[in-house]
Design a protein around this motif. Structure first.
Motif, PDB file in Angstrom:
ATOM      1  N   HIS A 286       6.991  91.882  10.154  1.00  0.00           N
ATOM      2  CA  HIS A 286       8.220  92.013  10.378  1.00  0.00           C
ATOM      3  C   HIS A 286       8.899  91.888  11.847  1.00  0.00           C
ATOM      4  O   HIS A 286       8.822  93.299  12.080  1.00  0.00           O
ATOM      5  CB  HIS A 286       8.479  93.316   9.770  1.00  0.00           C
ATOM      6  CG  HIS A 286      10.233  93.205   9.033  1.00  0.00           C
ATOM      7  ND1 HIS A 286      10.854  91.940   8.628  1.00  0.00           N
ATOM      8  CD2 HIS A 286      11.271  93.672  10.027  1.00  0.00           C
ATOM      9  CE1 HIS A 286      12.623  91.438   8.626  1.00  0.00           C
ATOM     10  NE2 HIS A 286      12.262  93.284   9.610  1.00  0.00           N
ATOM     11  N   VAL A 287       9.868  91.118  12.312  1.00  0.00           N
ATOM     12  CA  VAL A 287      10.335  90.555  13.495  1.00  0.00           C
ATOM     13  C   VAL A 287      11.650  91.865  13.366  1.00  0.00           C
ATOM     14  O   VAL A 287      12.407  92.012  12.569  1.00  0.00           O
ATOM     15  CB  VAL A 287      11.127  89.311  13.734  1.00  0.00           C
ATOM     16  CG1 VAL A 287      12.377  89.229  14.720  1.00  0.00           C
ATOM     17  CG2 VAL A 287       9.669  88.342  13.546  1.00  0.00           C
ATOM     18  N   ILE A 288      11.866  92.565  13.844  1.00  0.00           N
ATOM     19  CA  ILE A 288      12.596  93.438  14.289  1.00  0.00           C
ATOM     20  C   ILE A 288      13.858  93.149  14.492  1.00  0.00           C
ATOM     21  O   ILE A 288      15.539  93.418  14.256  1.00  0.00           O
ATOM     22  CB  ILE A 288      11.890  95.454  15.109  1.00  0.00           C
ATOM     23  CG1 ILE A 288      10.846  95.993  13.660  1.00  0.00           C
ATOM     24  CG2 ILE A 288      13.503  96.267  14.536  1.00  0.00           C
ATOM     25  CD1 ILE A 288       9.753  96.808  14.705  1.00  0.00           C
ATOM     26  N   GLY A 289      13.221  92.574  15.503  1.00  0.00           N
ATOM     27  CA  GLY A 289      15.086  92.369  16.301  1.00  0.00           C
ATOM     28  C   GLY A 289      14.387  91.132  17.346  1.00  0.00           C
ATOM     29  O   GLY A 289      13.170  91.300  17.748  1.00  0.00           O
ATOM     30  N   LYS A 290      15.642  90.256  18.361  1.00  0.00           N
ATOM     31  CA  LYS A 290      15.480  89.566  19.065  1.00  0.00           C
ATOM     32  C   LYS A 290      16.920  89.674  20.062  1.00  0.00           C
ATOM     33  O   LYS A 290      17.864  89.332  19.451  1.00  0.00           O
ATOM     34  CB  LYS A 290      15.020  88.318  18.182  1.00  0.00           C
ATOM     35  CG  LYS A 290      14.997  87.436  19.290  1.00  0.00           C
ATOM     36  CD  LYS A 290      14.836  85.907  18.476  1.00  0.00           C
ATOM     37  CE  LYS A 290      14.173  84.371  18.744  1.00  0.00           C
ATOM     38  NZ  LYS A 290      13.983  84.082  18.559  1.00  0.00           N
ATOM     39  N   LEU A 291      16.179  89.517  21.905  1.00  0.00           N
ATOM     40  CA  LEU A 291      17.559  89.248  22.213  1.00  0.00           C
ATOM     41  C   LEU A 291      17.237  87.437  22.556  1.00  0.00           C
ATOM     42  O   LEU A 291      16.609  87.522  23.323  1.00  0.00           O
ATOM     43  CB  LEU A 291      17.455  90.214  23.166  1.00  0.00           C
ATOM     44  CG  LEU A 291      17.030  92.113  22.721  1.00  0.00           C
ATOM     45  CD1 LEU A 291      16.677  93.136  24.000  1.00  0.00           C
ATOM     46  CD2 LEU A 291      18.573  92.251  22.733  1.00  0.00           C
ATOM     47  N   GLU A 292      18.030  87.852  22.907  1.00  0.00           N
ATOM     48  CA  GLU A 292      18.443  85.776  24.064  1.00  0.00           C
ATOM     49  C   GLU A 292      19.188  86.192  24.943  1.00  0.00           C
ATOM     50  O   GLU A 292      19.848  86.811  25.145  1.00  0.00           O
ATOM     51  CB  GLU A 292      18.859  85.227  23.011  1.00  0.00           C
ATOM     52  CG  GLU A 292      18.905  84.584  21.697  1.00  0.00           C
ATOM     53  CD  GLU A 292      17.502  84.052  22.403  1.00  0.00           C
ATOM     54  OE1 GLU A 292      17.168  83.405  22.703  1.00  0.00           O
ATOM     55  OE2 GLU A 292      16.825  84.010  20.113  1.00  0.00           O
ATOM     56  N   GLN A 293      18.343  86.380  25.885  1.00  0.00           N
ATOM     57  CA  GLN A 293      18.515  86.870  28.086  1.00  0.00           C
ATOM     58  C   GLN A 293      17.898  85.809  28.619  1.00  0.00           C
ATOM     59  O   GLN A 293      16.582  85.400  28.079  1.00  0.00           O
ATOM     60  CB  GLN A 293      18.227  87.651  27.913  1.00  0.00           C
ATOM     61  CG  GLN A 293      18.777  88.946  26.927  1.00  0.00           C
ATOM     62  CD  GLN A 293      20.630  89.215  27.222  1.00  0.00           C
ATOM     63  OE1 GLN A 293      21.108  88.879  28.220  1.00  0.00           O
ATOM     64  NE2 GLN A 293      20.511  89.229  25.960  1.00  0.00           N
ATOM     65  N   GLN A 294      18.858  85.511  29.552  1.00  0.00           N
ATOM     66  CA  GLN A 294      18.115  84.978  30.410  1.00  0.00           C
ATOM     67  C   GLN A 294      17.044  85.736  31.500  1.00  0.00           C
ATOM     68  O   GLN A 294      16.037  85.441  31.716  1.00  0.00           O
ATOM     69  CB  GLN A 294      18.636  83.482  31.225  1.00  0.00           C
ATOM     70  CG  GLN A 294      19.466  82.531  30.713  1.00  0.00           C
ATOM     71  CD  GLN A 294      17.874  81.687  30.465  1.00  0.00           C
ATOM     72  OE1 GLN A 294      17.731  81.162  30.919  1.00  0.00           O
ATOM     73  NE2 GLN A 294      18.494  81.662  29.162  1.00  0.00           N
ATOM     74  N   VAL A 295      18.050  86.706  32.140  1.00  0.00           N
ATOM     75  CA  VAL A 295      17.730  87.665  33.133  1.00  0.00           C
ATOM     76  C   VAL A 295      17.726  88.968  32.050  1.00  0.00           C
ATOM     77  O   VAL A 295      18.750  89.302  30.995  1.00  0.00           O
ATOM     78  CB  VAL A 295      18.097  87.328  34.422  1.00  0.00           C
ATOM     79  CG1 VAL A 295      17.373  88.718  35.184  1.00  0.00           C
ATOM     80  CG2 VAL A 295      18.262  86.730  35.104  1.00  0.00           C
ATOM     81  N   VAL A 296      16.179  90.020  31.941  1.00  0.00           N
ATOM     82  CA  VAL A 296      15.968  91.011  31.647  1.00  0.00           C
ATOM     83  C   VAL A 296      15.909  92.408  32.533  1.00  0.00           C
ATOM     84  O   VAL A 296      14.933  92.056  33.433  1.00  0.00           O
ATOM     85  CB  VAL A 296      15.600  90.728  30.365  1.00  0.00           C
ATOM     86  CG1 VAL A 296      15.348  92.919  29.930  1.00  0.00           C
ATOM     87  CG2 VAL A 296      15.612  90.041  29.329  1.00  0.00           C
ATOM     88  N   ASP A 297      16.826  93.886  32.661  1.00  0.00           N
ATOM     89  CA  ASP A 297      16.298  94.541  33.435  1.00  0.00           C
ATOM     90  C   ASP A 297      14.827  95.529  32.240  1.00  0.00           C
ATOM     91  O   ASP A 297      16.208  95.838  32.008  1.00  0.00           O
ATOM     92  CB  ASP A 297      17.592  95.341  33.858  1.00  0.00           C
ATOM     93  CG  ASP A 297      17.761  96.753  34.603  1.00  0.00           C
ATOM     94  OD1 ASP A 297      16.114  96.921  34.870  1.00  0.00           O
ATOM     95  OD2 ASP A 297      18.471  97.112  34.925  1.00  0.00           O
ATOM     96  N   THR A 298      13.795  95.079  32.562  1.00  0.00           N
ATOM     97  CA  THR A 298      13.034  95.883  32.048  1.00  0.00           C
ATOM     98  C   THR A 298      13.579  97.234  31.449  1.00  0.00           C
ATOM     99  O   THR A 298      12.846  98.398  30.827  1.00  0.00           O
ATOM    100  CB  THR A 298      11.584  95.683  32.842  1.00  0.00           C
ATOM    101  OG1 THR A 298      11.622  96.785  33.880  1.00  0.00           O
ATOM    102  CG2 THR A 298      11.589  94.830  32.419  1.00  0.00           C
ATOM    103  N   SER A 299      13.612  97.982  32.929  1.00  0.00           N
ATOM    104  CA  SER A 299      13.964  99.850  32.822  1.00  0.00           C
ATOM    105  C   SER A 299      15.711  99.860  32.274  1.00  0.00           C
ATOM    106  O   SER A 299      15.752 101.122  30.741  1.00  0.00           O
ATOM    107  CB  SER A 299      15.125 100.025  34.290  1.00  0.00           C
ATOM    108  OG  SER A 299      16.145  99.954  34.552  1.00  0.00           O
TER     109      SER A 299
END
Length: 76
Positions: A12-25
């Motif tokens: 199941h897909v729990i969630g989705k973030l649409e981002q060009q740049v992501v800060d992994t921290s």
């Protein structure tokens, strides 16, 4: 690029973030060990990042049936 959180047990897909740049921290990924990163983070051919997590339903099932932790997959 999308970051997709998907349940490792039921898919199941729990969630989705649409981002060009992501800060992994900000996502807490910097807190994972190298082994955990290898197991949980999958890079897709289309540039998406898939993160294996656990959904609420599967977490509840594991709580009710702790011996399921021994299994790689418990949903048939």
């Amino acid at each position: 690029m999308s970051i997709v959180y998907k349940c490792r047990h039921c898919g199941h897909v729990i969630g989705k973030l649409e981002q060009q740049v992501v800060d992994t921290s900000m996502l807490g990924l910097d807190q994972l060990t190298v082994k955990e990163k290898e197991e949980m983070i999958k890079y897709q051919n289309n540039g998406d990042v898939q993160i294996q997590a656990i959904c609420e339903n599967c977490e509840e099932t594991l709580g009710q049936h702790p011996h399921y932790h021994e299994l790689e997959f418990f949903i048939q």
